[in-house]
Design a protein around this motif. Structure first.
Motif, PDB file in Angstrom:
ATOM      1  N   MET A  92      43.878 -18.695  -2.086  1.00 45.76           N
ATOM      2  CA  MET A  92      44.181 -19.148  -3.447  1.00 45.76           C
ATOM      3  C   MET A  92      43.122 -20.079  -4.037  1.00 45.76           C
ATOM      4  N   PHE A  93      42.311 -20.715  -3.200  1.00 45.57           N
ATOM      5  CA  PHE A  93      41.303 -21.638  -3.725  1.00 45.57           C
ATOM      6  C   PHE A  93      39.961 -20.969  -3.950  1.00 45.57           C
ATOM      7  N   VAL A  94      39.560 -20.089  -3.034  1.00 45.48           N
ATOM      8  CA  VAL A  94      38.311 -19.338  -3.175  1.00 45.48           C
ATOM      9  C   VAL A  94      38.612 -17.889  -2.810  1.00 45.48           C
ATOM     10  N   GLU A  95      38.491 -17.008  -3.785  1.00 49.54           N
ATOM     11  CA  GLU A  95      38.795 -15.602  -3.565  1.00 49.54           C
ATOM     12  C   GLU A  95      37.971 -15.046  -2.397  1.00 49.54           C
ATOM     13  N   GLY A  96      38.676 -14.441  -1.440  1.00 50.02           N
ATOM     14  CA  GLY A  96      38.022 -13.837  -0.282  1.00 50.02           C
ATOM     15  C   GLY A  96      37.809 -14.792   0.888  1.00 50.02           C
ATOM     16  N   ASP A  97      38.034 -16.083   0.677  1.00 54.44           N
ATOM     17  CA  ASP A  97      37.911 -17.069   1.755  1.00 54.44           C
ATOM     18  C   ASP A  97      39.314 -17.337   2.298  1.00 54.44           C
ATOM     19  N   GLN A 121      44.224  -4.572  -8.137  1.00 54.82           N
ATOM     20  CA  GLN A 121      44.044  -4.634  -9.594  1.00 54.82           C
ATOM     21  C   GLN A 121      43.947  -6.063 -10.119  1.00 54.82           C
ATOM     22  N   ASN A 122      43.259  -6.920  -9.353  1.00 56.10           N
ATOM     23  CA  ASN A 122      43.086  -8.329  -9.733  1.00 56.10           C
ATOM     24  C   ASN A 122      44.401  -9.020 -10.081  1.00 56.10           C
ATOM     25  N   HIS A 123      45.427  -8.738  -9.301  1.00 53.22           N
ATOM     26  CA  HIS A 123      46.737  -9.331  -9.544  1.00 53.22           C
ATOM     27  C   HIS A 123      46.953 -10.631  -8.771  1.00 53.22           C
ATOM     28  N   SER A 124      45.877 -11.300  -8.451  1.00 56.12           N
ATOM     29  CA  SER A 124      45.984 -12.596  -7.760  1.00 56.12           C
ATOM     30  C   SER A 124      46.840 -12.495  -6.504  1.00 56.12           C
ATOM     31  N   GLU A 125      46.503 -11.531  -5.666  1.00 52.47           N
ATOM     32  CA  GLU A 125      47.186 -11.400  -4.383  1.00 52.47           C
ATOM     33  C   GLU A 125      46.518 -12.370  -3.418  1.00 52.47           C
ATOM     34  N   ASP A 126      47.061 -13.573  -3.360  1.00 54.63           N
ATOM     35  CA  ASP A 126      46.407 -14.663  -2.643  1.00 54.63           C
ATOM     36  C   ASP A 126      47.137 -15.125  -1.387  1.00 54.63           C
ATOM     37  N   CYS A 127      48.254 -14.503  -1.021  1.00 57.25           N
ATOM     38  CA  CYS A 127      49.014 -14.958   0.134  1.00 57.25           C
ATOM     39  C   CYS A 127      49.233 -13.819   1.127  1.00 57.25           C
ATOM     40  N   VAL A 128      49.312 -14.169   2.408  1.00 57.25           N
ATOM     41  CA  VAL A 128      49.386 -13.179   3.484  1.00 57.25           C
ATOM     42  C   VAL A 128      50.835 -12.922   3.891  1.00 57.25           C
ATOM     43  N   VAL A 129      51.183 -11.636   3.983  1.00 58.40           N
ATOM     44  CA  VAL A 129      52.465 -11.231   4.553  1.00 58.40           C
ATOM     45  C   VAL A 129      52.207 -10.338   5.760  1.00 58.40           C
ATOM     46  N   VAL A 130      53.151 -10.370   6.700  1.00 60.33           N
ATOM     47  CA  VAL A 130      53.226  -9.333   7.723  1.00 60.33           C
ATOM     48  C   VAL A 130      54.068  -8.251   7.085  1.00 60.33           C
ATOM     49  N   TYR A 131      53.497  -7.064   6.975  1.00 60.70           N
ATOM     50  CA  TYR A 131      54.172  -5.933   6.345  1.00 60.70           C
ATOM     51  C   TYR A 131      54.578  -4.951   7.443  1.00 60.70           C
ATOM     52  N   ILE A 132      55.834  -4.527   7.431  1.00 61.88           N
ATOM     53  CA  ILE A 132      56.335  -3.564   8.404  1.00 61.88           C
ATOM     54  C   ILE A 132      56.581  -2.261   7.667  1.00 61.88           C
ATOM     55  N   ASN A 133      55.797  -1.222   8.008  1.00 61.12           N
ATOM     56  CA  ASN A 133      55.984   0.047   7.306  1.00 61.12           C
ATOM     57  C   ASN A 133      57.062   0.884   7.992  1.00 61.12           C
ATOM     58  N   ASN A 134      57.285   2.080   7.489  1.00 56.30           N
ATOM     59  CA  ASN A 134      58.353   2.948   7.998  1.00 56.30           C
ATOM     60  C   ASN A 134      58.189   3.315   9.466  1.00 56.30           C
ATOM     61  N   HIS A 135      56.986   3.221   9.980  1.00 53.00           N
ATOM     62  CA  HIS A 135      56.719   3.589  11.368  1.00 53.00           C
ATOM     63  C   HIS A 135      56.729   2.368  12.279  1.00 53.00           C
ATOM     64  N   ARG A 143      49.461 -10.384  -0.926  1.00 56.33           N
ATOM     65  CA  ARG A 143      50.476 -10.216  -1.966  1.00 56.33           C
ATOM     66  C   ARG A 143      50.442 -11.391  -2.924  1.00 56.33           C
ATOM     67  N   LYS A 144      51.071 -11.185  -4.070  1.00 52.79           N
ATOM     68  CA  LYS A 144      51.214 -12.276  -5.033  1.00 52.79           C
ATOM     69  C   LYS A 144      52.120 -13.345  -4.433  1.00 52.79           C
ATOM     70  N   CYS A 145      51.707 -14.584  -4.528  1.00 56.05           N
ATOM     71  CA  CYS A 145      52.453 -15.696  -3.927  1.00 56.05           C
ATOM     72  C   CYS A 145      53.807 -15.916  -4.587  1.00 56.05           C
ATOM     73  N   THR A 146      54.018 -15.314  -5.754  1.00 56.71           N
ATOM     74  CA  THR A 146      55.289 -15.459  -6.470  1.00 56.71           C
ATOM     75  C   THR A 146      56.342 -14.455  -6.016  1.00 56.71           C
TER      76      THR A 146
END
Length: 165
Positions: A92-97, A121-135, A143-146
């Protein structure tokens, strides 16, 4: 309501000091972990962890990642809507850092889903999630922090809390 929260926090801290980890938390490598069963945005999740003198989890290696996969599976297997869990990483402070916000350490170990992080799409996805897909693949996504997601709290050696055991 405030008195109830204070009582709950103090009760959890007393159990924490006496038994090692608060009731409902899991222990691994000197830290305690809690996987929420409710959703919050990233800042609120971080504050919720802070009520337990904890922080959003910081995954430093594959062993810790594998442990968290087991804990998520243990508590949330079969809950189809529980497919994203906030971690403590952000750019959130430096994009890509990408950094762990509690320790301010650059994220070295990663488990990004292919093509991530992508700041879609430059949607300010600045926070990390663990994503569990269907498999049942556990990978990271930005992801967006909101967004409201479940989250993982960690009480570690650097949290100021006492971890016994």
């Amino acid at each position: 309501m405030c008195l109830l929260w204070s009582s709950l926090v103090w009760s959890a801290l007393i159990v924490h000091v006496i038994r090692g980890c608060p009731n409902g938390w899991e222990t691994f490598d000197g830290s305690c972990y809690f996987v929420s069963d409710f959703r919050e945005d990233w800042p609120t999740a971080s504050t919720a962890c802070g009520l337990y003198h904890a922080h959003l989890a910081e995954v430093i290696d594959e062993a810790e990642e594998n442990f968290l996969k087991q804990v998520i599976s243990k508590y949330h297997a079969g809950h189809r809507s529980d497919d994203n869990y906030w971690l403590g990483g952000s750019d959130m402070f430096v994009e890509g850092d990408w950094r762990w916000m509690n320790s301010d350490q650059r994220i070295n170990y990663t488990n990004w889903y292919p093509g991530e992080p992508n700041n879609y799409q430059n949607h300010s996805e600045d926070c990390v999630v663990v994503y569990i897909n269907n498999h049942q693949q556990y990978r990271w996504d930005d992801r967006k922090c909101t967004e409201k997601n479940n989250f993982i709290c960690e009480i570690g050696d650097d949290s100021g809390a006492i971890v016994i055991g």
